[in-house]
Design a protein around this motif. Structure first.
Motif, PDB file in Angstrom:
ATOM      1  N   LEU A 110      12.443  23.562  11.585  1.00 45.43           N
ATOM      2  CA  LEU A 110      13.890  23.130  11.922  1.00 45.43           C
ATOM      3  C   LEU A 110      14.764  23.120  12.790  1.00 45.43           C
ATOM      4  CD1 LEU A 110      16.222  25.714  11.688  1.00 45.43           C
ATOM      5  CD2 LEU A 110      15.712  26.584  14.254  1.00 45.43           C
ATOM      6  N   MET A 111      13.856  21.695  13.692  1.00 44.57           N
ATOM      7  CA  MET A 111      14.484  20.422  14.995  1.00 44.57           C
ATOM      8  C   MET A 111      14.593  19.746  13.988  1.00 44.57           C
ATOM      9  SD  MET A 111      16.123  22.025  17.353  1.00 44.57           S
ATOM     10  CE  MET A 111      16.421  19.563  17.425  1.00 44.57           C
ATOM     11  N   GLY A 112      13.826  19.398  13.203  1.00 43.69           N
ATOM     12  CA  GLY A 112      13.632  18.147  12.165  1.00 43.69           C
ATOM     13  C   GLY A 112      15.045  18.339  10.893  1.00 43.69           C
ATOM     14  N   LEU A 113      14.784  19.768  10.476  1.00 44.26           N
ATOM     15  CA  LEU A 113      16.378  19.726   9.797  1.00 44.26           C
ATOM     16  C   LEU A 113      17.610  18.794  10.922  1.00 44.26           C
ATOM     17  CD1 LEU A 113      14.672  22.092   7.353  1.00 44.26           C
ATOM     18  CD2 LEU A 113      15.503  20.540   7.109  1.00 44.26           C
ATOM     19  N   VAL A 114      17.772  19.929  11.639  1.00 46.98           N
ATOM     20  CA  VAL A 114      18.746  20.209  12.401  1.00 46.98           C
ATOM     21  C   VAL A 114      19.158  18.735  12.737  1.00 46.98           C
ATOM     22  CG1 VAL A 114      20.146  20.544  14.390  1.00 46.98           C
ATOM     23  CG2 VAL A 114      18.676  22.511  13.574  1.00 46.98           C
TER      24      VAL A 114
ATOM     25  N   SER B 133      26.998  28.947  10.660  1.00 47.20           N
ATOM     26  CA  SER B 133      27.138  30.543  10.555  1.00 47.20           C
ATOM     27  C   SER B 133      25.338  30.851  10.573  1.00 47.20           C
ATOM     28  CB  SER B 133      27.736  30.872  10.271  1.00 47.20           C
ATOM     29  OG  SER B 133      27.429  31.497   8.254  1.00 47.20           O
ATOM     30  N   MET B 134      24.713  30.402   9.604  1.00 45.61           N
ATOM     31  CA  MET B 134      23.494  30.427   9.050  1.00 45.61           C
ATOM     32  C   MET B 134      21.863  30.098  10.178  1.00 45.61           C
ATOM     33  SD  MET B 134      20.135  29.484   8.820  1.00 45.61           S
ATOM     34  CE  MET B 134      21.064  27.630   7.738  1.00 45.61           C
ATOM     35  N   LEU B 135      23.152  29.184  11.060  1.00 50.68           N
ATOM     36  CA  LEU B 135      22.636  28.365  11.523  1.00 50.68           C
ATOM     37  C   LEU B 135      22.704  28.792  13.092  1.00 50.68           C
ATOM     38  CD1 LEU B 135      20.201  26.020  12.464  1.00 50.68           C
ATOM     39  CD2 LEU B 135      21.717  24.173  12.530  1.00 50.68           C
ATOM     40  N   SER B 136      23.922  29.440  13.099  1.00 55.48           N
ATOM     41  CA  SER B 136      24.052  30.470  14.655  1.00 55.48           C
ATOM     42  C   SER B 136      23.094  31.001  14.420  1.00 55.48           C
ATOM     43  CB  SER B 136      25.341  30.794  15.138  1.00 55.48           C
ATOM     44  OG  SER B 136      25.869  28.943  15.147  1.00 55.48           O
TER      45      SER B 136
ATOM     46  N   SER C 200      28.837  34.058  14.419  1.00 51.32           N
ATOM     47  CA  SER C 200      29.898  33.694  14.789  1.00 51.32           C
ATOM     48  C   SER C 200      29.605  32.270  15.531  1.00 51.32           C
ATOM     49  CB  SER C 200      30.227  34.548  15.523  1.00 51.32           C
ATOM     50  OG  SER C 200      31.143  35.362  15.967  1.00 51.32           O
ATOM     51  N   ASP C 201      29.980  31.452  16.364  1.00 44.42           N
ATOM     52  CA  ASP C 201      29.367  29.872  16.042  1.00 44.42           C
ATOM     53  C   ASP C 201      29.280  29.579  17.399  1.00 44.42           C
ATOM     54  OD1 ASP C 201      29.376  27.083  15.905  1.00 44.42           O
ATOM     55  OD2 ASP C 201      31.428  26.794  16.351  1.00 44.42           O
ATOM     56  N   ILE C 202      28.026  29.418  17.771  1.00 44.56           N
ATOM     57  CA  ILE C 202      27.307  28.922  19.155  1.00 44.56           C
ATOM     58  C   ILE C 202      26.454  27.747  18.801  1.00 44.56           C
ATOM     59  CG2 ILE C 202      26.889  31.925  19.468  1.00 44.56           C
ATOM     60  CD1 ILE C 202      23.760  30.665  19.193  1.00 44.56           C
ATOM     61  N   LEU C 203      27.250  27.084  17.759  1.00 44.95           N
ATOM     62  CA  LEU C 203      26.439  25.454  17.898  1.00 44.95           C
ATOM     63  C   LEU C 203      27.808  24.236  18.573  1.00 44.95           C
ATOM     64  CD1 LEU C 203      25.715  25.826  14.546  1.00 44.95           C
ATOM     65  CD2 LEU C 203      24.016  26.200  16.811  1.00 44.95           C
ATOM     66  N   GLY C 204      29.005  25.009  18.360  1.00 49.52           N
ATOM     67  CA  GLY C 204      30.255  23.602  18.989  1.00 49.52           C
ATOM     68  C   GLY C 204      29.823  22.845  18.331  1.00 49.52           C
ATOM     69  N   SER C 205      30.047  21.455  18.559  1.00 47.53           N
ATOM     70  CA  SER C 205      30.336  20.300  18.831  1.00 47.53           C
ATOM     71  C   SER C 205      28.737  19.881  18.977  1.00 47.53           C
ATOM     72  CB  SER C 205      30.692  19.170  19.243  1.00 47.53           C
ATOM     73  OG  SER C 205      30.544  19.150  20.137  1.00 47.53           O
ATOM     74  N   ASN C 206      28.068  20.984  19.450  1.00 45.91           N
ATOM     75  CA  ASN C 206      26.286  20.131  19.904  1.00 45.91           C
ATOM     76  C   ASN C 206      25.646  20.991  19.372  1.00 45.91           C
ATOM     77  OD1 ASN C 206      23.879  18.602  21.315  1.00 45.91           O
ATOM     78  ND2 ASN C 206      24.345  19.936  23.482  1.00 45.91           N
ATOM     79  N   TRP C 207      25.688  20.874  18.031  1.00 48.26           N
ATOM     80  CA  TRP C 207      24.093  22.149  17.593  1.00 48.26           C
ATOM     81  C   TRP C 207      23.215  21.515  17.791  1.00 48.26           C
ATOM     82  CZ3 TRP C 207      28.167  18.951  15.521  1.00 48.26           C
ATOM     83  CH2 TRP C 207      27.319  17.484  14.395  1.00 48.26           C
ATOM     84  N   GLN C 208      23.242  20.594  17.569  1.00 46.06           N
ATOM     85  CA  GLN C 208      21.013  19.516  17.963  1.00 46.06           C
ATOM     86  C   GLN C 208      20.873  20.088  19.500  1.00 46.06           C
ATOM     87  OE1 GLN C 208      20.181  15.846  16.549  1.00 46.06           O
ATOM     88  NE2 GLN C 208      17.909  15.571  17.475  1.00 46.06           N
TER      89      GLN C 208
ATOM     90  N   SER D 205      14.885  27.508   8.579  1.00 47.60           N
ATOM     91  CA  SER D 205      14.495  26.204   7.991  1.00 47.60           C
ATOM     92  C   SER D 205      14.357  26.221   6.030  1.00 47.60           C
ATOM     93  CB  SER D 205      13.604  25.620   8.561  1.00 47.60           C
ATOM     94  OG  SER D 205      12.884  26.022  10.398  1.00 47.60           O
ATOM     95  N   TRP D 206      14.008  27.075   5.686  1.00 45.34           N
ATOM     96  CA  TRP D 206      14.513  27.264   4.355  1.00 45.34           C
ATOM     97  C   TRP D 206      15.608  26.774   3.550  1.00 45.34           C
ATOM     98  CZ3 TRP D 206      16.000  28.949  -0.191  1.00 45.34           C
ATOM     99  CH2 TRP D 206      15.964  28.477  -1.003  1.00 45.34           C
ATOM    100  N   ASP D 207      16.328  28.347   4.068  1.00 38.84           N
ATOM    101  CA  ASP D 207      17.261  28.467   3.895  1.00 38.84           C
ATOM    102  C   ASP D 207      18.387  26.915   4.215  1.00 38.84           C
ATOM    103  OD1 ASP D 207      17.921  30.684   3.077  1.00 38.84           O
ATOM    104  OD2 ASP D 207      17.955  31.691   5.468  1.00 38.84           O
ATOM    105  N   LEU D 208      18.557  26.763   4.864  1.00 41.99           N
ATOM    106  CA  LEU D 208      18.958  24.853   5.879  1.00 41.99           C
ATOM    107  C   LEU D 208      18.813  24.088   4.737  1.00 41.99           C
ATOM    108  CD1 LEU D 208      20.411  23.328   7.918  1.00 41.99           C
ATOM    109  CD2 LEU D 208      18.730  23.331   9.135  1.00 41.99           C
ATOM    110  N   ALA D 209      17.411  23.286   4.348  1.00 41.11           N
ATOM    111  CA  ALA D 209      17.118  22.450   4.085  1.00 41.11           C
ATOM    112  C   ALA D 209      17.251  23.104   2.017  1.00 41.11           C
ATOM    113  CB  ALA D 209      15.714  22.301   3.819  1.00 41.11           C
ATOM    114  N   ALA D 210      17.326  23.755   1.927  1.00 41.20           N
ATOM    115  CA  ALA D 210      17.989  24.105   0.658  1.00 41.20           C
ATOM    116  C   ALA D 210      19.575  23.492   0.465  1.00 41.20           C
ATOM    117  CB  ALA D 210      18.245  25.785  -0.165  1.00 41.20           C
ATOM    118  N   ALA D 211      20.152  24.580   1.667  1.00 42.73           N
ATOM    119  CA  ALA D 211      21.937  23.555   1.965  1.00 42.73           C
ATOM    120  C   ALA D 211      22.222  22.250   2.171  1.00 42.73           C
ATOM    121  CB  ALA D 211      22.543  24.502   2.870  1.00 42.73           C
TER     122      ALA D 211
END
Length: 189
Positions: free
Chosen positions: A14-18, A39-42, A70-78, A126-132
């Motif tokens: 997950l962190m590698g993708l993020v 939203s999915m990553l949040s 809801s967004d919990i990532l703001g501008s510092n998602w990593q 993680s698969w969702d993120l990778a596919a996106a």
């Protein structure tokens, strides 16, 4: 491979993708219907926090917050993802009795079951993120075994509430990863 090692591997993927995400990637659609990557990553990060809470007791999102997108990532998602994963790793590393009950948003369950659920969630998202973001992901044999075991228990009960879509039919040549995500309602093709 043990529970903690599987969680660490899922978190690392997950962190590698993020770490590859640009701000524009966060607005892409995800395979989760109606949710952007943001939203999915949040939701994914909130899930990691929710399950860490079961072990460390430091508080986490409510069920409504967890599924709001809801967004919990703001501008510092990593940074937000890394902080959540580090907390989770510290919490789960303290577990010495995997049969000991912990209280999660899903109710009381053995710690071993809880870590399996959060690992499954992290793998699937993680698969969702990778596919996106158009990056291929294949789970290893241990991850597939965990995902099949946890998914068979978790997914059918989550379908009526819309947490998982219907299983996607695949051909006999589908990879183990494709079968896992198709069972969770994602179209891997």
């Amino acid at each position: 491979m043990g529970s903690l090692e599987l969680l660490r591997g899922a978190d690392s993927r997950l962190m590698g993708l993020v770490s590859t995400l640009a701000a524009s990637d966060l607005e892409r659609p995800s395979p989760c219907s109606g949710w952007s990557v943001r939203s999915m990553l949040s939701h994914t990060v909130a899930t990691i926090d929710a399950f860490a809470t079961a072990v460390d007791g430091l508080g986490g999102p409510t069920e409504a917050e967890l599924f709001s997108g809801s967004d919990i990532l703001g501008s510092n998602w990593q940074g937000v993802a890394e902080q959540s994963i580090n907390r989770s790793q510290r919490a789960w590393a303290t577990v010495t009795d995997w049969d000991k009950p912990v209280t999660t948003l899903l109710g009381s369950m053995p710690a071993g079951q809880a870590i399996g659920i959060v690992t499954y969630s992290t793998l699937i998202h993680s698969w969702d993120l990778a596919a996106a973001i158009d990056q291929p992901v294949e789970f290893d044999a241990s991850e597939v075994a965990l995902a099949e075991a946890v998914g068979s228990q978790l997914v059918p009960g989550g379908r009526p509430g819309g947490l998982f879509g219907p299983e996607v039919a695949l051909g006999a040549d589908a990879s183990p990863t494709q079968r896992v995500v198709a069972f969770a309602g994602r179209n891997p093709l």
